[in-house]
Design an enzyme around this catalytic site. Structure first.
Site, PDB file in Angstrom:
ATOM      1  N   GLU A 137      10.317   0.662  10.189  1.00  0.00           N
ATOM      2  CA  GLU A 137      11.330   1.700   9.974  1.00  0.00           C
ATOM      3  C   GLU A 137      10.623   3.020  10.193  1.00  0.00           C
ATOM      4  OE1 GLU A 137      12.907   4.682   8.762  1.00  0.00           O
ATOM      5  OE2 GLU A 137      13.189   3.963   6.713  1.00  0.00           O
ATOM      6  N   GLU A 170      10.586  15.552  15.191  1.00  0.00           N
ATOM      7  CA  GLU A 170      10.880  15.412  13.763  1.00  0.00           C
ATOM      8  C   GLU A 170      10.086  16.456  12.984  1.00  0.00           C
ATOM      9  OE1 GLU A 170      11.651  11.781  10.658  1.00  0.00           O
ATOM     10  OE2 GLU A 170       9.917  11.608  11.977  1.00  0.00           O
ATOM     11  N   CYS A 218      14.042  10.745   6.741  1.00  0.00           N
ATOM     12  CA  CYS A 218      14.215  10.337   8.144  1.00  0.00           C
ATOM     13  C   CYS A 218      15.665  10.356   8.574  1.00  0.00           C
ATOM     14  CB  CYS A 218      13.638   8.941   8.356  1.00  0.00           C
ATOM     15  SG  CYS A 218      11.855   8.845   8.169  1.00  0.00           S
ATOM     16  N   LYS A 256       0.859  -1.191   0.000  1.00  0.00           N
ATOM     17  CA  LYS A 256       0.000   0.000   0.000  1.00  0.00           C
ATOM     18  C   LYS A 256       0.890   1.233   0.000  1.00  0.00           C
ATOM     19  CE  LYS A 256      -1.982   2.587   3.069  1.00  0.00           C
ATOM     20  NZ  LYS A 256      -2.005   3.895   2.343  1.00  0.00           N
TER      21      LYS A 256
END
Length: 506
Positions: free
Chosen positions: A262, A394, A296, A187
């Site tokens: 992850e 983040e 990331c 997906k």
């Protein structure tokens, strides 16, 4: 902004729908539509029907039907298929680059020189790795038996990929899974399905059997959660935010699935006082701005030892000011937009709140000349407290925060002082300092005197809240294979000595 003749014509190319099931495209059946928006212009470039649970069921059924044949193929046969796949991808490289630039806003030079070549190389790597699914060699470890280890595919893998690197993340999910003999339902993010669809289509063109690779493009709470919780899915692999990763883990563990995560990152960039300052400045600006900071592993927290601190701040600010924002398809563009106006506004919010406790040295604004797109100027923030939001959270945008440190102990302590542990870098000419940093910084990848490069042969994955498990490299097979111990009796003796522990005497 763009010359239409230079764009990828998504509506025409995917007129049959944004699902790819059992070797052919299909329309979604959720009854809801979604638009892919060019973030450089705000224009809708592709409208499609989202996948519903019925589409997920169909894709899982196709993968389950294809599994026995694909798992039963020899390593050489799977390897040959993947080699053909790499050739098809290379032949269609420009098509992939343009589609990725259109849906993500990435400069074409980035997709041509990073995203697409990296994906082709990854495919070629796993074509070779498919022949090396080895276990421990046979041995008589008990004295009376011969033992060996088999690696076997798990079954149907249900994977969810993010929007920041749609093509590369599709490849990282699909390639190790199918090289190991699994079949997969992927997906992609609803915002960026185009190159995942092209990838599956190219696999069919290369002769990979129908049903081995399937794509369902739907909303996370509908298609995504149904895929993760599906009883016929044996493993889930997810790349995305830590918050969503927790939800994926809840669903997957409820059905006792293999799980690979992850997740987010907040990479430290530690500059010791003996570092090559010019190299560190260039590395920090490139490492923080790649993919408009939507990475990331991007350099987000630069810790600079105090003798170099002010000079580093000036140098990084000056270099950031030279970065050219503009049309992703124009040759002179260095930096494209963020993925959406919502993401741009989120990034701007972090910077605006930081003005109350830190110094915004450069950037920190939406360029007026590009206000139709989701652009934000490269931004350098200095002197923020270690416990502040802009240091700890983040941001996922073109923002670099710079903080000073005094002792080496302090620099490494600050580098480790977030919940994340995906990537980091250390900048020094001293081999002992470098060695200490690589040992003591808690991250899945630590670069020395560089930041960002990845290679197919080496693993990628995190520590702490950045998740667990590895993408790329042969280490990824640990995620996508079952380990089976096989043990043969060598004695042909009916009454074994150990039987006396259950009945009888010696």
């Amino acid at each position: 902004m763009h010359n239409p003749g230079h764009r990828f014509q998504a509506q025409d190319r995917f007129a049959d729908g944004a699902q790819y099931i059992a070797g052919r495209p299909a329309k979604g059946t959720s009854g809801r539509t979604h638009a892919v928006v060019d973030p450089a212009t705000g224009d809708e470039v592709y409208t499609y029907e989202l996948a519903g649970t019925a589409d997920v069921d169909a894709a899982v059924a196709a993968a389950r039907a294809a599994f026995p044949g694909w798992a039963g193929a020899t390593p050489g046969e799977r390897s040959d298929s993947l080699h053909r796949f790499a050739t098809v991808l290379a032949d269609r490289a420009e098509e992939f680059a343009r589609a990725e630039s259109l849906q993500c806003g990435k400069p074409l030079k980035l997709t041509r020189e990073f995203d697409v070549p990296g994906t082709i190389d990854n495919t070629a790597f796993f074509a070779g790795a498919a022949r090396h699914l080895q276990g421990q060699s046979a041995g008589e470890y008990s004295g009376d038996h011969t033992s060996y280890v088999r690696r076997e595919p798990i079954g149907v893998v249900g994977s969810i990929a993010p929007w920041n690197y749609p093509l590369q993340m599709a490849a990282w999910k699909i390639l190790p899974a199918v090289a190991a003999g699994n079949t997969i339902v992927l997906k992609p993010a609803e915002l960026t399905p185009l190159t995942s669809l092209l990838f599956a289509e190219a696999a069919t063109e290369a002769g990979i059997p129908d049903g081995v690779i399937n794509i369902v493009t739907g909303a996370g709470r509908d298609a995504g959660e149904h895929l993760v919780g599906h009883p016929d899915v044996a493993m889930t692999s997810f790349t995305g935010s830590t918050a969503v990763g927790r939800r994926v883990a809840e669903i997957a563990t409820a059905t006792v699935k293999r799980l690979h995560l992850e997740l987010g990152g907040k990479a430290p960039f530690v500059v010791f006082d003996d570092a090559d300052l010019e190299a560190a400045v260039h590395g920090a600006v490139a490492g923080s701005l790649i993919n408009t900071g939507q990475d990331c592993t991007a350099a987000t927290r630069a810790y600079v030892q105090r003798p170099l601190y002010e000079e580093f701040v000036r140098g990084a600010a000056d270099l950031m000011a030279t970065v050219r924002l503009g049309d992703p398809f124009a040759p002179g563009t260095d930096l494209g937009p963020l993925i959406s106006h919502a993401q741009r506004d989120r990034v701007a919010g972090f910077v605006d709140r930081a003005r109350g406790y830190a110094r915004v040295v450069t950037g920190g604004e939406i360029p007026r000349e590009l206000k139709a797109g989701a652009y934000y100027r490269p931004t350098l923030v200095a002197d923020a407290p270690q416990d502040s939001e802009i240091v700890q959270s983040e941001i996922f945008g073109p923002v670099l925060v710079v903080l000073p440190f005094d002792s080496d102990d302090e620099g490494i302590r600050l580098a480790n002082d977030t919940p994340y542990g995906l990537a980091a870098s250390a900048w020094t000419r001293d081999v002992y300092r470098a060695g200490r940093a690589t040992r003591e910084i808690k991250a899945g990848c630590v670069w020395v005197n560089d930041h960002i490069p990845i290679i197919s042969e080496m693993p990628h994955g995190g520590y702490k809240a950045s998740g667990f498990g590895k993408d790329m490299s042969v280490y990824s097979f640990e995620e996508y294979t079952q380990i089976k111990h096989v043990m043969f009796d060598n004695t042909a003796v009916a009454r074994k000595d150990w039987h006396r522990t259950i009945f009888g005497d010696r």
